[in-house]
Design an enzyme around this catalytic site. Structure first.
Site, PDB file in Angstrom:
ATOM      1  N   GLU A 153       0.827  -1.217   0.000  1.00  0.00           N
ATOM      2  CA  GLU A 153       0.000   0.000   0.000  1.00  0.00           C
ATOM      3  C   GLU A 153       0.863   1.270   0.000  1.00  0.00           C
ATOM      4  O   GLU A 153       2.086   1.193   0.218  1.00  0.00           O
ATOM      5  CB  GLU A 153      -0.903  -0.002   1.220  1.00  0.00           C
ATOM      6  CG  GLU A 153      -0.129  -0.093   2.527  1.00  0.00           C
ATOM      7  CD  GLU A 153      -0.756   0.715   3.634  1.00  0.00           C
ATOM      8  OE1 GLU A 153      -1.065   1.906   3.418  1.00  0.00           O
ATOM      9  OE2 GLU A 153      -0.917   0.150   4.733  1.00  0.00           O
ATOM     10  N   LYS A 162      -5.774  10.497   0.647  1.00  0.00           N
ATOM     11  CA  LYS A 162      -5.785   9.155   1.244  1.00  0.00           C
ATOM     12  C   LYS A 162      -7.016   8.441   0.690  1.00  0.00           C
ATOM     13  O   LYS A 162      -8.141   8.896   0.904  1.00  0.00           O
ATOM     14  CB  LYS A 162      -5.851   9.290   2.770  1.00  0.00           C
ATOM     15  CG  LYS A 162      -5.960   7.988   3.539  1.00  0.00           C
ATOM     16  CD  LYS A 162      -5.913   8.257   5.045  1.00  0.00           C
ATOM     17  CE  LYS A 162      -6.350   7.040   5.853  1.00  0.00           C
ATOM     18  NZ  LYS A 162      -6.416   7.334   7.304  1.00  0.00           N
ATOM     19  N   VAL A 220      -5.232   0.097   3.156  1.00  0.00           N
ATOM     20  CA  VAL A 220      -5.375  -1.361   3.003  1.00  0.00           C
ATOM     21  C   VAL A 220      -6.651  -1.645   2.209  1.00  0.00           C
ATOM     22  O   VAL A 220      -6.647  -2.439   1.254  1.00  0.00           O
ATOM     23  CB  VAL A 220      -5.424  -2.067   4.380  1.00  0.00           C
ATOM     24  CG1 VAL A 220      -5.778  -3.539   4.209  1.00  0.00           C
ATOM     25  CG2 VAL A 220      -4.098  -1.918   5.104  1.00  0.00           C
ATOM     26  N   ASP A 279     -16.370   5.527  14.552  1.00  0.00           N
ATOM     27  CA  ASP A 279     -15.174   5.429  13.715  1.00  0.00           C
ATOM     28  C   ASP A 279     -14.639   3.996  13.683  1.00  0.00           C
ATOM     29  O   ASP A 279     -14.002   3.527  14.623  1.00  0.00           O
ATOM     30  CB  ASP A 279     -14.089   6.396  14.215  1.00  0.00           C
ATOM     31  CG  ASP A 279     -12.922   6.515  13.242  1.00  0.00           C
ATOM     32  OD1 ASP A 279     -12.874   5.745  12.263  1.00  0.00           O
ATOM     33  OD2 ASP A 279     -12.047   7.385  13.470  1.00  0.00           O
ATOM     34  N   SER A 306     -12.570   1.576  10.839  1.00  0.00           N
ATOM     35  CA  SER A 306     -11.900   1.625   9.537  1.00  0.00           C
ATOM     36  C   SER A 306     -12.624   0.796   8.478  1.00  0.00           C
ATOM     37  O   SER A 306     -13.057  -0.335   8.746  1.00  0.00           O
ATOM     38  CB  SER A 306     -10.470   1.107   9.686  1.00  0.00           C
ATOM     39  OG  SER A 306      -9.854   1.058   8.421  1.00  0.00           O
ATOM     40  N   ALA A 307     -12.698   1.352   7.278  1.00  0.00           N
ATOM     41  CA  ALA A 307     -13.266   0.613   6.138  1.00  0.00           C
ATOM     42  C   ALA A 307     -12.376  -0.573   5.753  1.00  0.00           C
ATOM     43  O   ALA A 307     -12.787  -1.416   4.959  1.00  0.00           O
ATOM     44  CB  ALA A 307     -13.447   1.545   4.947  1.00  0.00           C
ATOM     45  N   ASP A 308     -11.168  -0.669   6.353  1.00  0.00           N
ATOM     46  CA  ASP A 308     -10.322  -1.856   6.124  1.00  0.00           C
ATOM     47  C   ASP A 308     -11.089  -3.122   6.521  1.00  0.00           C
ATOM     48  O   ASP A 308     -10.932  -4.169   5.882  1.00  0.00           O
ATOM     49  CB  ASP A 308      -9.045  -1.802   6.988  1.00  0.00           C
ATOM     50  CG  ASP A 308      -8.031  -0.785   6.492  1.00  0.00           C
ATOM     51  OD1 ASP A 308      -8.262  -0.153   5.450  1.00  0.00           O
ATOM     52  OD2 ASP A 308      -6.994  -0.613   7.186  1.00  0.00           O
ATOM     53  N   LYS A 340      -3.398  -1.422  14.668  1.00  0.00           N
ATOM     54  CA  LYS A 340      -2.630  -0.424  15.399  1.00  0.00           C
ATOM     55  C   LYS A 340      -3.125  -0.326  16.845  1.00  0.00           C
ATOM     56  O   LYS A 340      -4.318  -0.388  17.106  1.00  0.00           O
ATOM     57  CB  LYS A 340      -2.714   0.916  14.661  1.00  0.00           C
ATOM     58  CG  LYS A 340      -1.946   0.849  13.332  1.00  0.00           C
ATOM     59  CD  LYS A 340      -1.963   2.155  12.599  1.00  0.00           C
ATOM     60  CE  LYS A 340      -3.028   2.268  11.573  1.00  0.00           C
ATOM     61  NZ  LYS A 340      -3.032   1.350  10.460  1.00  0.00           N
TER      62      LYS A 340
HETATM   63  N1  PSU Z   1       0.055   0.471   8.739  1.00  0.00           N
HETATM   64  C1  PSU Z   1       1.015   1.296   9.209  1.00  0.00           C
HETATM   65  N2  PSU Z   1       0.843   2.635   9.008  1.00  0.00           N
HETATM   66  C2  PSU Z   1      -0.241   3.155   8.356  1.00  0.00           C
HETATM   67  C3  PSU Z   1      -1.249   2.256   7.871  1.00  0.00           C
HETATM   68  C4  PSU Z   1      -1.046   0.919   8.087  1.00  0.00           C
HETATM   69  O1  PSU Z   1       2.018   0.857   9.796  1.00  0.00           O
HETATM   70  O2  PSU Z   1      -0.354   4.374   8.198  1.00  0.00           O
HETATM   71  C5  PSU Z   1      -2.461   2.823   7.131  1.00  0.00           C
HETATM   72  C6  PSU Z   1      -3.097   1.774   6.219  1.00  0.00           C
HETATM   73  O3  PSU Z   1      -3.193   2.342   4.920  1.00  0.00           O
HETATM   74  C7  PSU Z   1      -4.474   1.547   6.796  1.00  0.00           C
HETATM   75  C8  PSU Z   1      -4.763   2.910   7.320  1.00  0.00           C
HETATM   76  O4  PSU Z   1      -5.400   1.085   5.852  1.00  0.00           O
HETATM   77  O5  PSU Z   1      -3.533   3.235   7.985  1.00  0.00           O
HETATM   78  C9  PSU Z   1      -5.973   2.943   8.236  1.00  0.00           C
HETATM   79  O6  PSU Z   1      -6.557   4.206   8.164  1.00  0.00           O
HETATM   80  P1  PSU Z   1      -8.024   4.451   8.775  1.00  0.00           P
HETATM   81  O7  PSU Z   1      -7.866   4.128  10.225  1.00  0.00           O
HETATM   82  O8  PSU Z   1      -8.315   5.896   8.516  1.00  0.00           O
HETATM   83  O9  PSU Z   1      -8.939   3.508   8.069  1.00  0.00           O
HETATM   84 MN    MN Z   2     -11.698   6.164  10.394  1.00  0.00          MN
END
Ligand code: PSU
Ligand code: MN
Length: 308
Positions: A29, A91, A111, A143, A145-147, A164
């Protein structure tokens, strides 16, 4: 359906050849490069991930959108362009890809966005640092994630060091269960905690080798159209000190609340706060774990390719 030629979808020659020849390919990614890690570590990590995938016998396919063109297999030069701060790359989660194409924008894929494109290109393994998940204030912010939803409908194996640690880990594990995403520890029965090798939460399943992971995923996708999370912990010797981790986490969460950050910015802000609180120590851990995930992805993709 439109023909592929009409869609601005470019696959590099190296990646196209690898797919055609049935070799292992690992999607990487770009959000981690553009929005997740500070310069110059971001591009160094990208290069190391590229090499790590190759060390596992596979071909890396870094995915992003440049001038409205979806590229599968960005060169280092194209990646540098995408990460150039003045270009303000967006993003892109899955839902943002179409509009970025129509507006001829630059964008780094999360992701979710990356697996949507990888799957479309015929790539079934992806490596990242930490998957997105349920945020700690999700009861009120909603909130998540759409992941997670992307993985629930995309049959791709994602190698990540868990989710994370800024997230609500038990809630994320419950959601992954509801969404039918397989969660398998790599040589561990503990769900990894991103900056820490053990989040404290147990897993039902683990595999001992890349071959075993590939066998499990190959069987999984016969019966399910959802994804597969191969959870690879950071080496214990490289993890962030536990006490420092907890202090950084508290500080990052407080800072995010103070600024009142929402939407796409939440995760990048929390990661940046972690980096400044730990004077860069968290960035080093993030580097180590993502490179190790790329290497494991390379081995799994190679094994998967040999099964066909
Ligand atoms: N893994 C990391 N650092 C990052 C990410 C993943 O070590 O920044 C990114 C990935 O692209 C993941 C995104 O899909 O963070 C999640 O963002 P959000 O929580 O806004 O869905
Ligand atoms: Mn989010």
């Amino acid at each position: 359906m439109k023909k592929t030629e009409e869609i601005p979808f470019v696959v590099s020659e190296e990646v196209a050849t690898a797919i055609r020849e049935g070799r292992g390919v690992v999607a990487l990614e770009t959000t981690i490069v553009v929005h997740g890690l500070p310069a110059p570590a971001n591009l160094e990590v990208a290069l190391q991930c590229d090499q790590a995938v190759r060390s596992g016998g596979s071909i890396p396919a870094t995915i992003g959108v440049l001038n409205g063109k979806v590229i599968v297999g960005l060169s280092m030069k194209e990646l540098e362009q995408l990460a150039e701060p003045s270009r303000n790359a967006s993003k892109l989660s899955t839902r943002d890809i179409g509009i970025a194409i129509a507006k001829s924008l630059d964008g780094a894929t999360t992701v979710a966005g990356t697996i949507a494109i990888a799957n479309r290109a015929g790539i079934s393994v992806m490596a990242t640092g930490g998957l997105g998940g349920v945020h700690r204030d999700a009861q009120t912010s909603f909130d998540e994630s759409a992941d997670l939803t992307a993985l629930s409908r995309t049959p791709v194996l994602v190698v990540a060091s868990g989710v994370k640690s800024i997230l609500d880990i038990p809630a994320t594990l419950e959601r992954l269960d509801s969404l039918g995403v397989a969660v398998i520890g790599y040589r561990t029965n503990k769900f990894p905690g991103f900056y820490r090798s053990d989040s404290g939460y147990s897993l039902d399943w683990s595999v001992q080798s890349a071959d075993e992971a590939a066998a499990a995923f190959a069987a999984h996708r016969i019966f399910s159209s959802s994804g597969f999370l191969l959870a690879n912990p950071v080496e214990t010797s490289k993890q962030l000190d536990g006490e420092l981790h907890n202090r950084a986490l508290a500080s990052a969460l407080a800072k995010a609340e103070e600024i009142g950050v929402t939407g796409k910015d939440v995760t990048p802000v929390l990661l940046a706060e972690f980096a400044s609180f730990t004077s860069g120590a968290s960035v080093q851990v993030n580097r180590d774990l993502v490179v190790s995930n790329a290497a494991l992805g390379g081995h799994v993709a190679t094994s998967l390719a040999s099964r066909k």
